[in-house]
Design a protein around this motif. Structure first.
Motif, PDB file in Angstrom:
ATOM      1  N   GLY A   1       0.810  -1.211   0.000  1.00 30.97           N
ATOM      2  CA  GLY A   1       0.000   0.000   0.000  1.00 30.97           C
ATOM      3  C   GLY A   1       0.845   1.264   0.000  1.00 30.97           C
ATOM      4  N   THR A   2       2.011   1.198  -0.633  1.00 34.37           N
ATOM      5  CA  THR A   2       2.859   2.387  -0.674  1.00 34.37           C
ATOM      6  C   THR A   2       3.483   2.515  -2.063  1.00 34.37           C
ATOM      7  OG1 THR A   2       4.704   3.548   0.398  1.00 34.37           O
ATOM      8  CG2 THR A   2       4.841   1.154   0.332  1.00 34.37           C
ATOM      9  N   ILE A   3       4.551   3.299  -2.162  1.00 34.39           N
ATOM     10  CA  ILE A   3       5.210   3.526  -3.438  1.00 34.39           C
ATOM     11  C   ILE A   3       6.636   2.983  -3.391  1.00 34.39           C
ATOM     12  CG2 ILE A   3       3.826   5.525  -4.129  1.00 34.39           C
ATOM     13  CD1 ILE A   3       5.970   7.350  -2.941  1.00 34.39           C
ATOM     14  N   GLY A   4       7.185   2.741  -4.562  1.00 34.86           N
ATOM     15  CA  GLY A   4       8.529   2.172  -4.657  1.00 34.86           C
ATOM     16  C   GLY A   4       9.578   2.974  -3.903  1.00 34.86           C
ATOM     17  N   TYR A   5       9.411   4.289  -3.886  1.00 33.71           N
ATOM     18  CA  TYR A   5      10.355   5.158  -3.171  1.00 33.71           C
ATOM     19  C   TYR A   5      10.503   4.719  -1.713  1.00 33.71           C
ATOM     20  CZ  TYR A   5       9.191   8.756  -6.779  1.00 33.71           C
ATOM     21  OH  TYR A   5       8.974   9.458  -7.928  1.00 33.71           O
ATOM     22  N   GLU A   6       9.352   4.416  -1.093  1.00 38.77           N
ATOM     23  CA  GLU A   6       9.395   4.088   0.329  1.00 38.77           C
ATOM     24  C   GLU A   6      10.010   2.707   0.561  1.00 38.77           C
ATOM     25  OE1 GLU A   6       6.749   4.603   4.358  1.00 38.77           O
ATOM     26  OE2 GLU A   6       5.691   3.948   2.583  1.00 38.77           O
ATOM     27  N   ILE A   7       9.728   1.791  -0.358  1.00 36.21           N
ATOM     28  CA  ILE A   7      10.335   0.456  -0.245  1.00 36.21           C
ATOM     29  C   ILE A   7      11.859   0.574  -0.336  1.00 36.21           C
ATOM     30  CG2 ILE A   7      10.532  -1.831  -1.314  1.00 36.21           C
ATOM     31  CD1 ILE A   7       7.820  -1.277   0.084  1.00 36.21           C
ATOM     32  N   LEU A   8      12.350   1.310  -1.318  1.00 35.03           N
ATOM     33  CA  LEU A   8      13.805   1.434  -1.500  1.00 35.03           C
ATOM     34  C   LEU A   8      14.466   2.122  -0.301  1.00 35.03           C
ATOM     35  CD1 LEU A   8      14.339   2.458  -5.244  1.00 35.03           C
ATOM     36  CD2 LEU A   8      14.555   0.205  -4.199  1.00 35.03           C
ATOM     37  N   THR A   9      13.891   3.260   0.113  1.00 39.30           N
ATOM     38  CA  THR A   9      14.564   4.022   1.168  1.00 39.30           C
ATOM     39  C   THR A   9      14.434   3.345   2.528  1.00 39.30           C
ATOM     40  OG1 THR A   9      12.622   5.434   1.423  1.00 39.30           O
ATOM     41  CG2 THR A   9      14.383   6.255   0.012  1.00 39.30           C
ATOM     42  N   ALA A  10      13.528   2.375   2.626  1.00 41.81           N
ATOM     43  CA  ALA A  10      13.388   1.643   3.902  1.00 41.81           C
ATOM     44  C   ALA A  10      14.333   0.439   3.969  1.00 41.81           C
ATOM     45  CB  ALA A  10      11.940   1.179   4.078  1.00 41.81           C
ATOM     46  N   LEU A  11      14.939   0.071   2.854  1.00 43.42           N
ATOM     47  CA  LEU A  11      15.794  -1.135   2.848  1.00 43.42           C
ATOM     48  C   LEU A  11      16.828  -1.042   3.965  1.00 43.42           C
ATOM     49  CD1 LEU A  11      16.473  -1.580  -0.989  1.00 43.42           C
ATOM     50  CD2 LEU A  11      15.104  -3.089   0.467  1.00 43.42           C
ATOM     51  N   GLY A  12      16.945  -2.124   4.717  1.00 37.76           N
ATOM     52  CA  GLY A  12      17.698  -2.063   5.968  1.00 37.76           C
ATOM     53  C   GLY A  12      19.192  -2.112   5.794  1.00 37.76           C
ATOM     54  N   ASN A  13      19.873  -1.949   6.904  1.00 35.22           N
ATOM     55  CA  ASN A  13      21.329  -1.964   6.857  1.00 35.22           C
ATOM     56  C   ASN A  13      21.929  -3.257   7.417  1.00 35.22           C
ATOM     57  OD1 ASN A  13      20.827  -1.521   9.530  1.00 35.22           O
ATOM     58  ND2 ASN A  13      21.247   0.688   9.413  1.00 35.22           N
ATOM     59  N   ARG A  14      21.081  -4.281   7.578  1.00 36.35           N
ATOM     60  CA  ARG A  14      21.637  -5.562   8.040  1.00 36.35           C
ATOM     61  C   ARG A  14      21.908  -6.524   6.893  1.00 36.35           C
ATOM     62  NH1 ARG A  14      17.756  -7.247  13.050  1.00 36.35           N
ATOM     63  NH2 ARG A  14      16.242  -7.408  11.358  1.00 36.35           N
ATOM     64  N   PHE A  15      21.471  -6.139   5.710  1.00 41.43           N
ATOM     65  CA  PHE A  15      21.685  -7.034   4.570  1.00 41.43           C
ATOM     66  C   PHE A  15      23.163  -7.114   4.232  1.00 41.43           C
ATOM     67  CE2 PHE A  15      17.548  -4.965   3.026  1.00 41.43           C
ATOM     68  CZ  PHE A  15      16.765  -5.894   3.671  1.00 41.43           C
ATOM     69  N   HIS A  16      23.568  -8.238   3.681  1.00 39.28           N
ATOM     70  CA  HIS A  16      24.859  -8.264   3.001  1.00 39.28           C
ATOM     71  C   HIS A  16      24.630  -7.627   1.634  1.00 39.28           C
ATOM     72  CE1 HIS A  16      28.713  -9.278   1.505  1.00 39.28           C
ATOM     73  NE2 HIS A  16      28.207  -9.991   0.525  1.00 39.28           N
ATOM     74  N   ARG A  17      25.383  -6.580   1.347  1.00 38.12           N
ATOM     75  CA  ARG A  17      25.176  -5.847   0.093  1.00 38.12           C
ATOM     76  C   ARG A  17      26.247  -6.205  -0.930  1.00 38.12           C
ATOM     77  NH1 ARG A  17      22.312  -0.277   0.478  1.00 38.12           N
ATOM     78  NH2 ARG A  17      20.778  -0.737   2.084  1.00 38.12           N
ATOM     79  N   ARG A  18      25.782  -6.499  -2.118  1.00 35.58           N
ATOM     80  CA  ARG A  18      26.704  -6.779  -3.234  1.00 35.58           C
ATOM     81  C   ARG A  18      26.414  -5.805  -4.353  1.00 35.58           C
ATOM     82  NH1 ARG A  18      25.933 -13.069  -4.396  1.00 35.58           N
ATOM     83  NH2 ARG A  18      24.272 -12.084  -5.602  1.00 35.58           N
ATOM     84  N   TYR A  19      27.449  -5.384  -5.041  1.00 34.94           N
ATOM     85  CA  TYR A  19      27.274  -4.460  -6.161  1.00 34.94           C
ATOM     86  C   TYR A  19      27.777  -5.094  -7.436  1.00 34.94           C
ATOM     87  CZ  TYR A  19      25.989  -0.918  -2.807  1.00 34.94           C
ATOM     88  OH  TYR A  19      25.322  -0.225  -1.826  1.00 34.94           O
ATOM     89  N   LEU A  20      26.930  -5.170  -8.438  1.00 37.35           N
ATOM     90  CA  LEU A  20      27.379  -5.611  -9.758  1.00 37.35           C
ATOM     91  C   LEU A  20      27.928  -4.392 -10.488  1.00 37.35           C
ATOM     92  CD1 LEU A  20      24.335  -7.873 -10.716  1.00 37.35           C
ATOM     93  CD2 LEU A  20      26.411  -8.479  -9.452  1.00 37.35           C
ATOM     94  N   PRO A  21      29.159  -4.445 -10.928  1.00 43.55           N
ATOM     95  CA  PRO A  21      29.815  -3.230 -11.451  1.00 43.55           C
ATOM     96  C   PRO A  21      29.215  -2.763 -12.769  1.00 43.55           C
ATOM     97  CG  PRO A  21      31.214  -5.146 -11.768  1.00 43.55           C
ATOM     98  CD  PRO A  21      30.041  -5.612 -10.971  1.00 43.55           C
ATOM     99  N   ALA A  22      29.323  -1.467 -12.981  1.00 39.46           N
ATOM    100  CA  ALA A  22      28.929  -0.883 -14.260  1.00 39.46           C
ATOM    101  C   ALA A  22      30.098  -1.028 -15.218  1.00 39.46           C
ATOM    102  CB  ALA A  22      28.582   0.579 -14.072  1.00 39.46           C
ATOM    103  N   PRO A  23      29.819  -1.079 -16.511  1.00 44.36           N
ATOM    104  CA  PRO A  23      30.923  -1.065 -17.462  1.00 44.36           C
ATOM    105  C   PRO A  23      31.763   0.188 -17.273  1.00 44.36           C
ATOM    106  CG  PRO A  23      28.801  -0.750 -18.574  1.00 44.36           C
ATOM    107  CD  PRO A  23      28.512  -1.076 -17.156  1.00 44.36           C
ATOM    108  N   VAL A  24      33.057   0.080 -17.501  1.00 47.79           N
ATOM    109  CA  VAL A  24      33.957   1.148 -17.087  1.00 47.79           C
ATOM    110  C   VAL A  24      33.732   2.452 -17.841  1.00 47.79           C
ATOM    111  CG1 VAL A  24      36.379   1.858 -16.936  1.00 47.79           C
ATOM    112  CG2 VAL A  24      35.684  -0.422 -16.223  1.00 47.79           C
ATOM    113  N   ALA A  25      33.584   2.394 -19.123  1.00 45.42           N
ATOM    114  CA  ALA A  25      33.406   3.635 -19.869  1.00 45.42           C
ATOM    115  C   ALA A  25      32.520   3.375 -21.066  1.00 45.42           C
ATOM    116  CB  ALA A  25      34.739   4.197 -20.325  1.00 45.42           C
ATOM    117  N   ARG A  26      31.973   4.440 -21.596  1.00 50.55           N
ATOM    118  CA  ARG A  26      31.090   4.307 -22.738  1.00 50.55           C
ATOM    119  C   ARG A  26      31.129   5.593 -23.537  1.00 50.55           C
ATOM    120  NH1 ARG A  26      24.881   2.152 -22.877  1.00 50.55           N
ATOM    121  NH2 ARG A  26      24.531   3.322 -24.777  1.00 50.55           N
ATOM    122  N   ALA A  27      31.131   5.431 -24.839  1.00 49.94           N
ATOM    123  CA  ALA A  27      31.229   6.634 -25.684  1.00 49.94           C
ATOM    124  C   ALA A  27      29.937   7.427 -25.616  1.00 49.94           C
ATOM    125  CB  ALA A  27      31.521   6.246 -27.114  1.00 49.94           C
TER     126      ALA A  27
END
Ligand SMILES: *Cc1c(COP(=O)(O)O)cnc(C)c1O
Length: 389
Positions: A363-389
């Motif tokens: 019953g809310t919006i995506g903004y609230e789901i994202l900003t509520a995401l907790g700090n106990r998770f193990h966080r992984r980041y999939l890297p962005a490609p290094v450069a792009r024209a």
């Protein structure tokens, strides 16, 4: 291998093995979403990135770094602390704007770190002016006007009073006139046109005084409204993070977030009964309940009790009963035993259960789901490609 725990003490296990849930942020998708918006923008429009609230909960440092490498040159945060952190992350080059404006006594920090204040009230303007004239500094600033939201920004009357006063904007060196759309997520809403017209009139008047000043009106949904709304600086946030910026339009953004929660226990029910606090849901004999290591303290909102769902082994599994602080129970009766094993994971946010799906169920919006995401998770980041024209 030894790893630091959150408290700094040493432990021998891997962080992903200790955590109750694993959050993966796809930085390549963030960057691609930025490109998607850039391709929608009119030529010459500076498409920036709103990274307030720790980049909508996804990690300021990682997100801002990836976007900067992709070529993003303007960043918007809400508070000065975020702006200071961001300056350390980005180095001296990119523009940083502080949306909530300068608190009294913080002027010097803005100047030292070249953080552009968004001046939204006559008090902001006065304080900034006093500082600029006293210290004899020429610092870029952004002036915000209210075009129909009544949240933040000079009213038409305040704006006109300042414009007609020869000293009204003295010392401000404004780069942009900015306003914010209230209903951009609903393209049919008449306020979109009304705000556009008011903004056009105000920026027209502003340019008689500051001919080089630029305009900024569009958030994510505003960019999608069309080029008329984009002006010279666009301020998208939520779309970068894979949330659909429109209420009912097709999703054009790539998903960014994956969240999976660890199953601690699987309970085959042999006597009909109830689940969780308040015995709020009943279970029949033969049902199967999986309890995962994630709850409302992790941002899995309590309003998802009996309304949220996850995916296990490709099968939709509903939340059963109330969400607890650290635990959530799912009905996995329809999932084969081979897939319902302690130590396995239920997908909480994925391609199949989007942030928007979770938001709708809560019953809310995506903004609230994202900003509520907790700090106990193990966080992984999939890297962005290094450069792009
Ligand atoms: C949050 C915010 C944005 C970004 O909005 P999205 O809907 O996330 O794209 C832009 N401008 C202002 C003033 C904001 O507060």
């Amino acid at each position: 291998m030894l790893n630091r725990t959150a408290t700094g003490s040493r432990s021998v296990s891997r962080p992903e093995d200790r955590a109750g849930a694993i959050l993966t942020v796809d930085l390549a998708a963030v960057v691609e979403n930025w490109w998607i918006l850039k391709r929608r923008a009119r030529p010459g429009c500076d498409v920036g990135a709103v990274v307030k609230a720790d980049a909508y909960g996804l990690g300021l440092e990682q997100v801002a770094t990836a976007l900067k490498l992709a070529g993003c040159n303007t960043f918007y945060v809400a508070h000065l602390d975020g702006a200071i952190t961001l300056r350390q992350i980005l180095g001296p080059g990119p523009r940083i704007a502080c949306l909530n404006g300068p608190n009294k006594g913080t002027e010097r920090d803005h100047v030292a770190l070249r953080i552009m204040p968004v001046l939204s009230t006559p008090e902001h303007i006065k304080a900034w002016q006093t500082y600029a004239l006293k210290e004899d500094v020429l610092m870029e600033s952004i002036v915000q006007v209210d075009t129909g939201m009544n949240r933040l920004g000079l009213s038409e009357k305040e704006f006109n009073a300042l414009l007609t006063d020869p000293d009204g904007f003295l010392g401000l060196h404004p780069q942009m006139l900015m306003s914010h759309l209230a209903c951009a997520d609903d393209p049919q809403h008449p306020l979109n046109k009304t705000q556009l017209e008011r903004f056009r009139a105000m920026i027209g008047a502003f340019r008689t005084r500051f001919p080089d000043s630029k305009g900024s009106l569009a958030n994510s949904a505003g960019v999608l409204l069309g080029q008329d709304w984009q002006f010279e600086y666009a301020r998208p946030g939520v779309a970068l993070y894979g949330v659909n910026p429109t209420q009912s339009g097709a999703q054009t953004m790539l998903p960014v977030v994956n969240l999976k929660a660890r199953i601690i226990q699987v309970r085959p029910v042999d006597t009909p009964g109830h689940v969780g606090y308040g015995a709020a849901s009943s279970v029949r004999q033969g049902a199967k309940i999986a309890t995962v290591s994630m709850g409302y303290a992790d941002g899995y909102l309590r309003s998802l009790g009996s309304s949220g769902f996850g995916i296990l082994d490709g099968i939709k599994v509903p939340v059963l009963g109330r969400v607890s602080m650290d635990l959530t129970t799912f009905d996995v009766s329809n999932v084969p035993d081979s897939a319902t094993i302690p130590g396995g994971f239920i997908d909480i946010i994925s391609h199949a259960v989007t942030v928007d799906d979770v938001a709708r169920a809560a019953g809310t919006i995506g903004y609230e789901i994202l900003t509520a995401l907790g700090n106990r998770f193990h966080r992984r980041y999939l890297p962005a490609p290094v450069a792009r024209a």
